[in-house]
Design a protein around this motif. Sequence first.
Motif, PDB file in Angstrom:
ATOM      1  N   GLN A  48      40.700  48.365  33.652  1.00  0.00           N
ATOM      2  CA  GLN A  48      40.437  49.278  34.767  1.00  0.00           C
ATOM      3  C   GLN A  48      40.632  48.580  36.114  1.00  0.00           C
ATOM      4  N   LEU A  49      40.129  47.360  36.222  1.00  0.00           N
ATOM      5  CA  LEU A  49      40.288  46.613  37.464  1.00  0.00           C
ATOM      6  C   LEU A  49      41.761  46.342  37.776  1.00  0.00           C
ATOM      7  N   ALA A  50      42.525  45.996  36.743  1.00  0.00           N
ATOM      8  CA  ALA A  50      43.954  45.752  36.931  1.00  0.00           C
ATOM      9  C   ALA A  50      44.659  47.031  37.379  1.00  0.00           C
ATOM     10  N   THR A  51      44.259  48.167  36.799  1.00  0.00           N
ATOM     11  CA  THR A  51      44.836  49.448  37.195  1.00  0.00           C
ATOM     12  C   THR A  51      44.553  49.736  38.661  1.00  0.00           C
ATOM     13  N   GLU A  52      43.324  49.515  39.078  1.00  0.00           N
ATOM     14  CA  GLU A  52      42.940  49.762  40.470  1.00  0.00           C
ATOM     15  C   GLU A  52      43.716  48.863  41.436  1.00  0.00           C
ATOM     16  N   ARG A  53      43.866  47.599  41.072  1.00  0.00           N
ATOM     17  CA  ARG A  53      44.573  46.668  41.945  1.00  0.00           C
ATOM     18  C   ARG A  53      46.062  47.013  42.047  1.00  0.00           C
ATOM     19  N   LEU A  54      46.661  47.425  40.930  1.00  0.00           N
ATOM     20  CA  LEU A  54      48.075  47.807  40.954  1.00  0.00           C
ATOM     21  C   LEU A  54      48.288  49.039  41.826  1.00  0.00           C
ATOM     22  N   LEU A  55      47.399  50.015  41.710  1.00  0.00           N
ATOM     23  CA  LEU A  55      47.500  51.217  42.540  1.00  0.00           C
ATOM     24  C   LEU A  55      47.335  50.873  44.021  1.00  0.00           C
ATOM     25  N   ALA A  56      46.425  49.938  44.315  1.00  0.00           N
ATOM     26  CA  ALA A  56      46.208  49.530  45.701  1.00  0.00           C
ATOM     27  C   ALA A  56      47.428  48.813  46.265  1.00  0.00           C
ATOM     28  N   ILE A  57      48.016  47.940  45.458  1.00  0.00           N
ATOM     29  CA  ILE A  57      49.187  47.183  45.905  1.00  0.00           C
ATOM     30  C   ILE A  57      50.363  48.115  46.188  1.00  0.00           C
ATOM     31  N   TYR A  58      50.518  49.162  45.361  1.00  0.00           N
ATOM     32  CA  TYR A  58      51.647  50.082  45.505  1.00  0.00           C
ATOM     33  C   TYR A  58      51.323  51.266  46.419  1.00  0.00           C
ATOM     34  N   SER A  59      50.153  51.253  47.052  1.00  0.00           N
ATOM     35  CA  SER A  59      49.739  52.410  47.844  1.00  0.00           C
ATOM     36  C   SER A  59      50.698  52.731  48.986  1.00  0.00           C
ATOM     37  N   GLY A  60      51.363  51.728  49.519  1.00  0.00           N
ATOM     38  CA  GLY A  60      52.295  51.955  50.620  1.00  0.00           C
ATOM     39  C   GLY A  60      53.725  52.174  50.179  1.00  0.00           C
ATOM     40  N   SER A  61      53.964  52.266  48.880  1.00  0.00           N
ATOM     41  CA  SER A  61      55.319  52.436  48.363  1.00  0.00           C
ATOM     42  C   SER A  61      55.751  53.904  48.398  1.00  0.00           C
ATOM     43  N   SER A  62      56.998  54.137  48.051  1.00  0.00           N
ATOM     44  CA  SER A  62      57.527  55.501  48.043  1.00  0.00           C
ATOM     45  C   SER A  62      56.863  56.315  46.932  1.00  0.00           C
TER      46      SER A  62
END
Length: 288
Positions: A261-275
């Motif tokens: 779950q933590l990895a999922t949250e971090r990946l979503l945060a990292i890609y938040s500014g992507s297309s």
Amino acid sequence: MSSSLKLLGEIRQSSERRPFEVLKLAEPLLNKGSITQAGDEVWLVYEQVFLAAVDEGQIDVAKAVLEILHNRFGEESQRVKRLYGLVSEATGHPEDAKKLYDDMLEKDATNVLANKRLITLLKSQGQYVQAIQELVSYLDTHGNDFEAWLELTHLYLDQHLYSQAAFCIEEVILQQPANHYFHLCYAEISYTMGNLDVALKEYLRVVELSTDNLRGFYGVKLTADRILDITSSRGSGKSKGPSHLKVENAPQKAMLERLSQLATERLLAIYSGSSDAMKKTLEEWLKL
């Protein structure tokens, strides 16, 4: 000292090659003879110019500089001999270069420069088994050369010898424990070998050292989910996945779920500014 010589010194101290820039700076110094203003470092400058000329394929310039170095240090200089070997390599005479390096090593088996050039030459010719043998022999004497261990890791990976590659990257990590890239390499090798518990531990180490490392978080997510899948299947009596997969030392189910779950949250945060397309691809991979 001229500004050109100062810039050449800065490039040299940074261990960068930047051959085009080096030759551009050195050309007027060579033509005017003002390269001698470098004082005691003049021979280092000549060597720097030689390497740049070889890199840029300006063999005539390289040979002219090499003649100056040969006249100063003589034909018995091991450093000058190595430069002759580089010219042979650059002009398409690898056998001449190999003979020269072999002769240098016969006189001094601990010659680091000759050892490394021979290994590089064998690798460039696709002689990976011989390159591995030479590198193993080199590391018997120079075991604290972590770059050589890293090179051996990659050579073993090219031959799909994962156990040997894992051993080598462990040696690298012992000498460079704070470099997240080496832990990432070890994690990926471990995952490929089926050592999922070790892989998860190393992926976690990666994201500890590099807090926004994409490959690290991908690895945590992938490995934690894979271990959960395997342990739940084995617990229910249903075999899932090859039996060689090692998960015995992995965390308990609750911890694995939390890590996923933590990895999922971090990946979503990292890609938040992507297309939107990139975020959609990520969400599909995460099965959200």
